[in-house]
Design a protein around this motif. Structure first.
Motif, PDB file in Angstrom:
ATOM      1  N   MET A 238      79.508  45.048  31.363  1.00  0.00           N
ATOM      2  CA  MET A 238      78.795  44.242  32.362  1.00  0.00           C
ATOM      3  C   MET A 238      79.424  44.421  33.736  1.00  0.00           C
ATOM      4  N   ASP A 239      78.589  44.445  34.761  1.00  0.00           N
ATOM      5  CA  ASP A 239      79.079  44.548  36.134  1.00  0.00           C
ATOM      6  C   ASP A 239      79.253  43.121  36.667  1.00  0.00           C
ATOM      7  N   TYR A 240      80.493  42.645  36.648  1.00  0.00           N
ATOM      8  CA  TYR A 240      80.757  41.250  37.017  1.00  0.00           C
ATOM      9  C   TYR A 240      80.552  41.000  38.502  1.00  0.00           C
ATOM     10  N   GLN A 241      80.823  41.977  39.328  1.00  0.00           N
ATOM     11  CA  GLN A 241      80.581  41.805  40.761  1.00  0.00           C
ATOM     12  C   GLN A 241      79.089  41.675  41.037  1.00  0.00           C
ATOM     13  N   GLN A 242      78.286  42.491  40.342  1.00  0.00           N
ATOM     14  CA  GLN A 242      76.833  42.405  40.488  1.00  0.00           C
ATOM     15  C   GLN A 242      76.332  41.027  40.071  1.00  0.00           C
ATOM     16  N   ASN A 243      76.847  40.556  38.939  1.00  0.00           N
ATOM     17  CA  ASN A 243      76.460  39.240  38.412  1.00  0.00           C
ATOM     18  C   ASN A 243      76.805  38.142  39.412  1.00  0.00           C
ATOM     19  N   LEU A 244      78.014  38.228  39.968  1.00  0.00           N
ATOM     20  CA  LEU A 244      78.450  37.230  40.949  1.00  0.00           C
ATOM     21  C   LEU A 244      77.597  37.314  42.215  1.00  0.00           C
ATOM     22  N   ALA A 245      77.301  38.527  42.680  1.00  0.00           N
ATOM     23  CA  ALA A 245      76.481  38.707  43.887  1.00  0.00           C
ATOM     24  C   ALA A 245      75.108  38.076  43.709  1.00  0.00           C
ATOM     25  N   GLU A 246      74.523  38.205  42.528  1.00  0.00           N
ATOM     26  CA  GLU A 246      73.211  37.609  42.259  1.00  0.00           C
ATOM     27  C   GLU A 246      73.288  36.092  42.338  1.00  0.00           C
ATOM     28  N   HIS A 247      74.358  35.512  41.756  1.00  0.00           N
ATOM     29  CA  HIS A 247      74.532  34.053  41.800  1.00  0.00           C
ATOM     30  C   HIS A 247      74.691  33.558  43.234  1.00  0.00           C
ATOM     31  N   ILE A 248      75.539  34.238  44.002  1.00  0.00           N
ATOM     32  CA  ILE A 248      75.786  33.813  45.389  1.00  0.00           C
ATOM     33  C   ILE A 248      74.504  33.931  46.214  1.00  0.00           C
ATOM     34  N   SER A 249      73.795  35.045  46.067  1.00  0.00           N
ATOM     35  CA  SER A 249      72.571  35.277  46.832  1.00  0.00           C
ATOM     36  C   SER A 249      71.529  34.197  46.549  1.00  0.00           C
ATOM     37  N   GLN A 250      71.411  33.824  45.273  1.00  0.00           N
ATOM     38  CA  GLN A 250      70.437  32.786  44.900  1.00  0.00           C
ATOM     39  C   GLN A 250      70.819  31.435  45.497  1.00  0.00           C
ATOM     40  N   ASN A 251      72.122  31.129  45.507  1.00  0.00           N
ATOM     41  CA  ASN A 251      72.579  29.839  46.011  1.00  0.00           C
ATOM     42  C   ASN A 251      72.503  29.730  47.522  1.00  0.00           C
ATOM     43  N   LEU A 252      72.703  30.864  48.211  1.00  0.00           N
ATOM     44  CA  LEU A 252      72.699  30.811  49.669  1.00  0.00           C
ATOM     45  C   LEU A 252      71.310  30.592  50.238  1.00  0.00           C
ATOM     46  N   LYS A 253      70.295  31.115  49.554  1.00  0.00           N
ATOM     47  CA  LYS A 253      68.901  31.002  50.011  1.00  0.00           C
ATOM     48  C   LYS A 253      68.748  31.439  51.474  1.00  0.00           C
ATOM     49  N   LEU A 254      69.497  32.502  51.833  1.00  0.00           N
ATOM     50  CA  LEU A 254      69.398  33.066  53.180  1.00  0.00           C
ATOM     51  C   LEU A 254      68.828  34.468  53.082  1.00  0.00           C
ATOM     52  N   GLU A 255      68.592  35.079  54.228  1.00  0.00           N
ATOM     53  CA  GLU A 255      68.131  36.471  54.221  1.00  0.00           C
ATOM     54  C   GLU A 255      69.333  37.395  54.013  1.00  0.00           C
ATOM     55  N   LEU A 256      70.009  37.185  52.910  1.00  0.00           N
ATOM     56  CA  LEU A 256      71.175  37.969  52.559  1.00  0.00           C
ATOM     57  C   LEU A 256      70.913  38.577  51.186  1.00  0.00           C
ATOM     58  N   THR A 257      70.717  39.886  51.139  1.00  0.00           N
ATOM     59  CA  THR A 257      70.363  40.536  49.879  1.00  0.00           C
ATOM     60  C   THR A 257      71.574  40.598  48.948  1.00  0.00           C
ATOM     61  N   ILE A 258      71.299  40.910  47.691  1.00  0.00           N
ATOM     62  CA  ILE A 258      72.372  41.081  46.713  1.00  0.00           C
ATOM     63  C   ILE A 258      73.309  42.195  47.174  1.00  0.00           C
ATOM     64  N   GLU A 259      72.717  43.259  47.754  1.00  0.00           N
ATOM     65  CA  GLU A 259      73.529  44.378  48.245  1.00  0.00           C
ATOM     66  C   GLU A 259      74.456  43.920  49.371  1.00  0.00           C
ATOM     67  N   ASP A 260      73.940  43.046  50.265  1.00  0.00           N
ATOM     68  CA  ASP A 260      74.763  42.512  51.354  1.00  0.00           C
ATOM     69  C   ASP A 260      75.958  41.730  50.796  1.00  0.00           C
ATOM     70  N   VAL A 261      75.675  40.900  49.790  1.00  0.00           N
ATOM     71  CA  VAL A 261      76.733  40.081  49.189  1.00  0.00           C
ATOM     72  C   VAL A 261      77.759  40.975  48.495  1.00  0.00           C
ATOM     73  N   LEU A 262      77.258  41.984  47.795  1.00  0.00           N
ATOM     74  CA  LEU A 262      78.156  42.915  47.079  1.00  0.00           C
ATOM     75  C   LEU A 262      79.171  43.555  48.022  1.00  0.00           C
ATOM     76  N   LYS A 263      78.715  43.908  49.227  1.00  0.00           N
ATOM     77  CA  LYS A 263      79.595  44.545  50.205  1.00  0.00           C
ATOM     78  C   LYS A 263      80.721  43.607  50.650  1.00  0.00           C
ATOM     79  N   LEU A 264      80.464  42.297  50.554  1.00  0.00           N
ATOM     80  CA  LEU A 264      81.444  41.315  51.017  1.00  0.00           C
ATOM     81  C   LEU A 264      82.454  40.920  49.936  1.00  0.00           C
ATOM     82  N   ILE A 265      82.041  41.002  48.671  1.00  0.00           N
ATOM     83  CA  ILE A 265      82.938  40.598  47.582  1.00  0.00           C
ATOM     84  C   ILE A 265      84.159  41.512  47.551  1.00  0.00           C
ATOM     85  N   GLU A 266      85.333  40.922  47.380  1.00  0.00           N
ATOM     86  CA  GLU A 266      86.561  41.714  47.350  1.00  0.00           C
ATOM     87  C   GLU A 266      87.481  41.239  46.234  1.00  0.00           C
TER      88      GLU A 266
END
Length: 563
Positions: free
Chosen positions: A1-29
């Protein structure tokens, strides 16, 4: 499983902003310190759009995100820190690796598309020197990485089997050569003749003219010139294949420069018909002034073609034959201008696929701070280096494990692996100072260290004798085991990063990190101790061994079961 991808999807859904999953993925460290969690999300970039401070946003997000994937989610200033559920994640990761085995980390982005790789490409009638090692092993590793990513690599050995040097060699052979000596030791004798030619030509400039004349005869199909050229080529290939067999490198094509002799006229005609070909001081060129580059020389004033003419013909031919997604050229960084010109000429011809030509440059191997020169006889033969490395491996094996079975084969794997890894552990653009001593080190961050770590893991598993099915409720919470697990999770990402950057050293450095983490675990945990975690510990050893072996295979290095 890609845990960063999973986390990015959760964050993107919660933010409800114009921030794509790809945008969030770039920020996760990944935090530098384990006490800060396994993953972190910085909130600085959200402050403006959410009209809140990063720390407040982090606190808010930490309260909204959770689930069985995380043991804890907490805010620390402007960061949201995520602590993965060690038991669940370690179980899931180990199960995935043990099920997929060497297919773990396989990616599907390539869709089976063809990628020809122009690599190695030594010059006929010259020795295979250390200077050719880089293109060979970088190209081979990239081919393996591309295959892992779902592409179909086509390894092409574009032999340097044409050019004025063959006219010079024919002159030298006819003047000073000995047929029997050439048959007995072709490369050594041909190199000696090549060096002699240049030494004598410094005193007798007429030799250069004779060399050009004999090459013209060769181009015109003169029977004696062709006979000698074919002989030089056949004898050279026999010698080269000894090296390739040692390195365990195979090719799909040996079509060298000579193969394109009957294809260049069409390429030149295409350029001429497009109106791009212009005369400049008697030569025919394509002007590249708009791109601030010197003109691309297509034909000399005497009508002779050049490297770029052949590479144009080769690129057009390869696109026709392979319909490639990319065409990769693993060639030294001193040829950067050449490939810029090649791509621009193809682009000016309206061939849009020229955008998919990729030059993968690399730094040189220097000796005493200088480039190795075949012409001046200042060259280190790769065969000698491999032979020395294998002999050193044999001595180490005799000293440490004299009763080892298949000593000669394992010494070959270890000795050759040391030379390959020494190259691929450097970032490809780095210049490497040739040092036999450094190359043959078996301790520290080396190929033999990785091979020994793999052999140690296999030894543990042999002692355990049997692996039972993984208990679905079992997982590892041990901090040292967790460091290994996190690195195992990262293997597919390391492969993907290596593909996007055309950088095998990403895999090399990843493997060193994994081996070091595994050896810390091995050194501090009684793996074979009978208790409830025994089977899971063995599963961790098995998973680490699988990934180490697959990572070494990507680099073109064997993984001995014993050392």
């Amino acid at each position: 499983m890609d845990y960063q991808q999973n986390l990015a999807e959760h964050i993107s859904q919660n933010l409800k902003l114009e921030l794509t999953i790809e945008d969030v993925l770039k920020l996760i460290e990944a935090p530098k310190f384990a006490e800060h969690g396994d993953l972190a999300f910085p909130c600085f970039s959200l402050a403006k759009s959410m009209k809140k401070s990063p720390a407040v946003i982090a606190e808010q997000l930490a309260g909204q995100l959770g689930g069985d994937l995380f043991e804890k989610v907490s805010a620390a200033g402007p960061y949201v820190n995520f602590f993965l559920n060690k038991s669940k994640v370690s179980h899931d990761v180990l199960l995935e690796i043990l099920e997929k085995k060497h297919h773990y980390g396989d990616l599907e982005m390539g869709g089976g598309k063809n990628i020809p790789i122009d690599m190695s490409s030594p010059n006929i009638a010259k020795p295979f020197s250390m200077g050719h090692l880089r293109s060979t092993v970088i190209g081979n590793a990239l081919a393996n990485i591309l295959q892992k990513c779902g592409f179909t690599p086509i390894k092409i050995n574009h032999l340097g089997d044409w050019g004025t040097q063959f006219g010079k060699l024919i002159v030298a052979y006819k003047a000073w050569g000995d047929e029997q000596k050439v048959k007995e030791n072709p490369i050594k004798e041909l190199l000696k003749l090549y060096i002699d030619f240049h030494e004598k030509a410094e005193k007798d400039p007429g030799l250069e003219r004779q060399g050009r004349e004999w090459f013209k005869k060769l181009e015109d199909g003169d029977q004696e010139a062709l006979r000698l050229w074919k002989w030089f080529r056949e004898e050279s290939l026999k010698e080269f294949n000894k090296i390739y067999d040692l390195l365990n490198v195979q090719f799909d094509s040996y079509q060298g420069e000579a193969f394109y002799n009957d294809k260049m006229d069409d390429a030149v005609k295409m350029i001429d018909d497009s109106g791009l070909l212009v005369e400049d001081q008697g030569a025919m060129v394509v002007k590249l002034d708009e791109e601030n580059l010197p003109p691309s020389l297509i034909k000399k004033s005497d009508g002779a073609t050049l490297y770029v003419t052949r590479d144009l013909a080769a690129a057009i031919y390869r696109h026709q034959i392979y319909d490639f997604a990319q065409a990769v050229y693993v060639v030294g960084n001193e040829q950067t201008l050449h490939f810029k010109q090649l791509k621009l000429v193809l682009k000016k011809l309206g061939l849009q696929w020229s955008d998919h030509i990729v030059h993968v440059p690399f730094g040189m191997i220097l000796k005493d701070g200088k480039k190795m020169s075949t012409r001046k006889g200042k060259v280190v033969l790769l065969e000698d280096v491999l032979s020395d490395s294998i002999k050193l491996a044999e001595r180490n094996i005799l000293a440490k494990n004299p009763h080892l079975q298949n000593k000669a084969e394992i010494a070959r794997q270890v000795g050759v692996g040391a030379v390959i890894f020494h190259d691929l552990h450097h970032e490809r653009m780095n210049t490497i100072e040739f040092s036999l001593e450094d190359m043959l080190k078996f301790e520290g961050e080396t190929g033999p260290y990785l091979q020994y770590t793999y052999a140690r893991a296999r030894s543990i598993l042999r002692k355990a004798s049997i692996l039972t099915k993984l208990d679905p409720t079992a997982g590892l919470k041990d901090p040292l085991a967790w460091e290994v697990i996190k690195l195992l999770i990262d293997f597919p990402k390391a492969v993907e990063r290596a593909y996007h950057k055309y950088e095998p050293s990403i895999v090399s450095k990843y493997l060193i990190d994994l081996a070091q983490a595994f050896n810390r675990y091995y050194g501090n945990v009684r793996i074979l101790e009978e208790n409830a975690e025994l089977q899971t510990r063995l599963q961790l050893v098995e998973a680490a061994a699988i990934v180490l072996k697959e990572g070494l295979a990507l680099l073109g290095i064997a993984a001995p079961e014993e050392m």
